[in-house]
Design an enzyme around this catalytic site. Sequence first.
Site, PDB file in Angstrom:
ATOM      1  N   LYS A   1      43.033  43.213  33.309  1.00  0.00           N
ATOM      2  CA  LYS A   1      41.847  44.079  33.326  1.00  0.00           C
ATOM      3  C   LYS A   1      41.437  44.333  31.922  1.00  0.00           C
ATOM      4  CE  LYS A   1      39.821  44.084  37.590  1.00  0.00           C
ATOM      5  NZ  LYS A   1      39.073  43.906  38.625  1.00  0.00           N
TER       6      LYS A   1
ATOM      7  N   LYS B   1      44.503  33.504  39.846  1.00  0.00           N
ATOM      8  CA  LYS B   1      44.316  34.010  41.411  1.00  0.00           C
ATOM      9  C   LYS B   1      42.756  33.610  41.923  1.00  0.00           C
ATOM     10  CE  LYS B   1      44.023  38.425  42.700  1.00  0.00           C
ATOM     11  NZ  LYS B   1      44.299  39.823  42.946  1.00  0.00           N
TER      12      LYS B   1
ATOM     13  N   LYS C   1      37.634  37.574  44.559  1.00  0.00           N
ATOM     14  CA  LYS C   1      36.030  37.443  44.420  1.00  0.00           C
ATOM     15  C   LYS C   1      35.502  38.159  43.283  1.00  0.00           C
ATOM     16  CE  LYS C   1      31.885  39.127  46.461  1.00  0.00           C
ATOM     17  NZ  LYS C   1      31.337  40.325  46.302  1.00  0.00           N
TER      18      LYS C   1
END
Length: 328
Positions: free
Chosen positions: A111, A194, A197
């Site tokens: 991230k 992966k 959402k």
Amino acid sequence: MERLVSGIKPTGGLTLGSYIGAIKQFVELHKSYESYIFVADMHAITTPQEKKELRNNIRDMVAIYLACGLEPDNATIYIQSENPYHAQLSWILECNTYLGELNRMTQFKDKNRKEGSKNLSCGLYTYPVLMASDIILYDADVVPVGEDQKQHVELTRNIVERFNNKYGSTFKMPRPIIPEAGARIKDLQNPKMKMSKSDSDSRGCILLLDEENVIRKKIMSAVTDSDNKIIFDEENKPGISNLMMIYASLKDIKLDEVERKFVNSNYGEFKKAVADAVINTLKPIQEKYKEIINSSLIDEILNKGIEKVIPLAKDKCLEVQEKIGLGR
Ligand code: TYM
């Protein structure tokens, strides 16, 4: 009976990945363990959430647990934030965790690489410790999770070992349970990534409440290769391998059985079979979800759940505080 603890972040639009990696396991295992399944709402706020949406997502999550087949007589279902001892223990554990350990967490590193540290909250950095707290607060023996959470359970194990060595036997050593097929369901459009959402484009990600025609369209347009052979090879055929994982998991069969079953099929035929399998799994879940989302059952279950877990967690926390020397 051994204890099982696990949870999911209510960030909206639960994906087929979370179903296969986590919820399906909860449903299969929950009667064989003393099970504690919670809504990880404090984990959800590690990234910005809109107030109304968060509340809806929390309720949705419970309805989905029930619709997928968790039976409240066999599993204690509760909302993490309603039990203040998760955060209490988490702070103590943070003070027994090294920066170096958190710096190694790949989810945070990914991230940080993508978004830059300016936009990331401290909570996102320390959340693996909150996850450790969620687990060891209840002396969990097993923690069913998808592959992406394995590293966090390993961190939990390190924290347990260190704490027990320093303060005497206090916490149980938990072990992860990762499914054989479906530990890491990939994005249908970018099968190296992966299915998620927040990171996937919407065509790459199947949501549990997607309509039948939407599901079919997403699977039929999944990225594959030009080989037209249904063979499991994650390196060279990631798209087909991902669809094979989905099929194997939903049909509870091994990957070599999938290969044998579709040895004479082309990609179009195989994709149709995968779409049918997904729709046949999700349709009854969606129907049950609609039945219960507005019923009072959800609050009854949550009230019972939180009543049961708070005393357990309080005892554990007091034991820890006493060992450390906090309070009087
Ligand atoms: P979360 O909410 O991101 O994901 C919930 C569960 O779904 C699994 N999962 C997947 N499995 C396979 N393929 C995928 N594409 C996929 N996407 C998600 C995850 O591995 C996870 O098991 N920190 C956790 C929630 C949590 C937790 C805990 C779990 C908080 N406290 C204590 C276990 C025990 C999380 O963010 O998962």
